[in-house]
Design an enzyme around this catalytic site. Structure first.
Site, short mmCIF file in Angstrom:
data_model
loop_
_atom_site.label_atom_id
_atom_site.label_comp_id
_atom_site.label_asym_id
_atom_site.label_seq_id
_atom_site.Cartn_x
_atom_site.Cartn_y
_atom_site.Cartn_z
N LYS A 160 3.08 11.46 -3.52
CA LYS A 160 1.77 10.58 -4.15
C LYS A 160 0.35 11.57 -5.25
CE LYS A 160 -1.57 7.23 -3.69
NZ LYS A 160 -2.11 6.32 -2.14
N GLU A 186 -7.24 0.60 -4.63
CA GLU A 186 -7.26 0.36 -3.05
C GLU A 186 -8.04 0.09 -3.24
OE1 GLU A 186 -5.84 4.43 -1.96
OE2 GLU A 186 -3.27 3.63 -3.10
N ASP A 195 -13.18 5.75 2.55
CA ASP A 195 -11.26 5.84 3.12
C ASP A 195 -10.93 7.33 3.24
OD1 ASP A 195 -8.60 5.93 2.77
OD2 ASP A 195 -8.20 4.89 1.03
N ASP A 235 0.87 -1.17 0.27
CA ASP A 235 0.07 -0.05 -0.23
C ASP A 235 0.83 0.96 0.09
OD1 ASP A 235 -1.80 2.26 0.34
OD2 ASP A 235 -2.39 1.04 2.29
#
Ligand code: ADP
Ligand code: MG
Length: 600
Positions: free
Chosen positions: A70, A166, A189, A8
């Site tokens: 990211k 994800e 999330d 992850d």
């Protein structure tokens, strides 16, 4: 063979896992920590630091410490590329670059440093070389962002076996692949700096993304910042023993200490009602002491968490669903440990969220399960792998008869019954094919074998052909004469899993040739019909032709010629029409034959 790890690669934190005796486990670093901050620090001298050591430098040396990279991976300058404490470079429209200490790096290179640290930790924990990985990305990542993530993995020395969404990984970790077909799932999330809501539908074992929404600037960091800015207000200064110095005057180091203490308190308040923040000598002789209560934290967090609501509603709307249509709502991301967040989720989706997994570990666990599936270490789970192309056998006339359609989830078993096309036939040739084309010759030939059966009149033999693709992707073909029970099984090891490029090409060709393929199939099928019809008509004429009028006989002769002409030109639809016309012209002849048979 090197194990495949699951990673992850988060905006805030990253984790790595591997299968251990059939179970996915997360691997810890030398300090026993599983969570690795996705941060890289470039010291004045020496090698870059990644992880916790780098995160500690974030407040002290903000310009040389790269976090949340990211946000920039696979992006171009001008697309929401700002708001970080380090410098970005690159012309408008060019790929974003990060500038640290007079040097420039691509976001992939920075991410690769985090991945390298994870890889080293995994090698230490597993005691072997680790070179293969599954890496997750947000569902909304476009192709450039996915490719860049893959490139980061490769720079870190991994072969990236798969990029997985994800929310899909999280759903797998929650075991939702066991839900029934067409089940619908919301994955909520809330991480450190990003919020993603995804609506998935389970379709024959594969999770499909129905809708995604979210905010790349919303997360736990905002709650931390809200608490700290509240500390600047006079009422807190009075309540605490920190009266004289303004918090805004803190040194970088003191600021870092305060920040860290606030985060620790926030985490504790997910389980407790109060958390005491105690920072002796925060500024010179001044200490900071404050008891933060859950009520106080919630008051500050509420407007931030409230922002998730609109995104959830929009995602539902895009998926054309109401909360009642959902089968499960799962929580992902460390910030969803906060009770207030769970309360919001409950209210938005009008149901209890599933809290059976640790929200900040679910994505990594799911990536690990996917890695286990790919390496064959996970058996009894529904595979997420699907057949890239259809599998079938060649049938009479050179046609492709599909037994397992493309995109079927494996493992899978499917079969069909076939018969002999010719009287007196004593064996059937099974030619195993893969591809999307209508004619056998245009598909790939995986192998062939013969099954003998008892001599039987046309259409009387019964041969069952069964295809089974096991969990390792190997195709087993079984053919059985149902009359005698004689059977043969052959394993085709070579094909099934073909390269993406080859699949792409096959699909393109099948689209390109769709029309001609279809007319080829129509012709072959019509020809089979003519091959039956012509001899039957000839025979019938010989037996009962004398009872027809001259006109009737002439019409039949004309229709026969039409069929023969169409056969010669190889055109499917004219042949179909000619067959039908011949059929119609011989109606009375057929009736005469039946009457004869009845009289006899
Ligand atoms: P990302 O996916 O963005 O990398 P994570 O899923 O690791 O992020 O979430 C990190 C966020 O979760 C941080 O803001 C962190 O403070 C918060 N968090 C972690 N544990 C808890 C907890 N027990 N209570 C509240 N927030 C938490
Ligand atoms: Mg995350």
């Amino acid at each position: 063979m090197s194990p495949i790890v699951g990673i992850d690669l988060g905006t805030t934190n990253s984790l790595i896992g591997a299968m251990d005796a059939g179970f996915p486990i997360l691997l810890a670093d030398a300090d026993g920590e599983q969570l690795t901050p996705s941060v890289v620090h470039f010291p004045q001298n020496g090698e870059p630091l990644a992880g916790r050591a780098a995160a500690r430098m974030r407040a002290l040396d903000p310009a040389a410490t790269v976090y949340s990279v990211k946000r920039f991976i696979g992006r171009r300058v001008g697309e929401e590329t700002d708001g970080v404490s380090y410098a970005l470079a690159g012309e408008r429209g060019a790929p974003v670059r990060v500038r640290v200490r007079e040097r420039e790096f691509s976001p992939e290179e920075i991410s690769a440093l985090v991945l390298k640290k994870l890889r080293a930790d995994a090698e230490r924990a597993l005691g072997c070389e680790v070179t293969r990985a599954v890496i997750t990305v947000p569902a909304y990542f476009n192709d450039a962002q996915r490719q860049a993530t893959k490139a980061a993995g490769e720079l870190a020395g991994f072969t990236v076996e798969r990029i997985v969404n994800e929310p899909t990984a999280a759903a797998l970790a929650y075991g939702l692949d066991k839900l029934g077909d067409r089940s619908k799932i919301a994955v909520f999330d809330l991480g450190g700096g990003t919020f993603d809501i995804s609506i998935l539908e389970l379709n024959q074992g594969v999770f499909q993304v129905l809708a995604t929404n979210g905010n790349t600037r919303l997360g736990g960091d905002d709650i931390d910042a809200a608490v700290i800015s509240d500390f600047r207000l006079p009422h807190v200064a009075q309540a605490s023993r920190f009266a004289r110095l303004q918090i805004s005057d803190l040194s970088l180091e003191a600021d870092a200490r305060l920040h860290e203490a606030v985060i620790v308190a926030k985490h504790r308040l997910s389980f407790e009602d109060e958390a005491r923040i105690d920072l002796p000598f925060l500024a010179g002789a001044e200490s900071f002491t404050h008891t933060l209560t859950r009520t106080e934290l919630e008051r500050l967090a509420r407007p931030i968490v409230e922002k998730t609501r609109a995104h959830c509603l929009r995602a539902l709307q895009d998926a054309k669903l109401t909360p009642a249509d959902l089968d499960e709502v799962i929580l992902v991301g460390g910030q969803t440990r906060m009770p207030l967040v769970r309360e919001f989720v409950r209210a938005i989706f009008q149901r209890e969220p599933n809290i059976s997994q640790n929200p900040d570990e679910a994505v990594a666990l799911g990536a690990t399960i996917q890695a286990g599936i790919l390496s064959g270490a996970v058996q009894n789970v529904l595979l997420l792998d699907v057949t890239p192309l259809s599998l079938g056998i060649e049938t009479f006339g050179g046609l492709m008869n599909v037994i397992i359609p493309r995109n079927s989830t494996i493992p899978i078993k499917a079969g069909e019954m076939f018969t002999n096309a010719v009287a007196g036939q004593t064996a059937m040739k099974i030619t195993v094919l893969q591809g999307e084309r209508e004619l056998a010759k245009d598909n790939w030939r995986l192998g062939e074998f013969e099954l003998a059966f008892e001599r039987a009149p046309k259409g009387h033999a019964r041969v069952g052909v069964q295809f089974e693709i096991d969990a390792n992707g190997i195709l087993h073909v079984l053919a059985r004469d149902t009359k005698t029970g004689a059977q043969k099984t052959v394993a085709m090891t070579s094909a099934v899993d073909v390269s993406d490029e080859a699949v792409e090409k096959m699909l393109e060709e099948s689209l390109e040739h769709a029309f001609e393929d279809m007319s080829d199939r129509v012709f072959v099928e019509a020809k089979l019909k003519s091959d039956e019809l012509l001899p039957a008509v000839r025979q019938a004429l010989a037996q009962a032709g004398g009872e027809l009028s001259d006109d009737e006989r002439a019409l039949i002769a004309q229709r026969v010629t039409e069929v023969e002409t169409a056969l010669a030109t190889g055109a499917g639809q004219p042949l179909q029409r000619a067959n039908t016309a011949l059929d119609a012209a011989t109606q009375r002849l057929a009736t005469l034959l039946i009457e004869r048979a009845l009289r006899a």
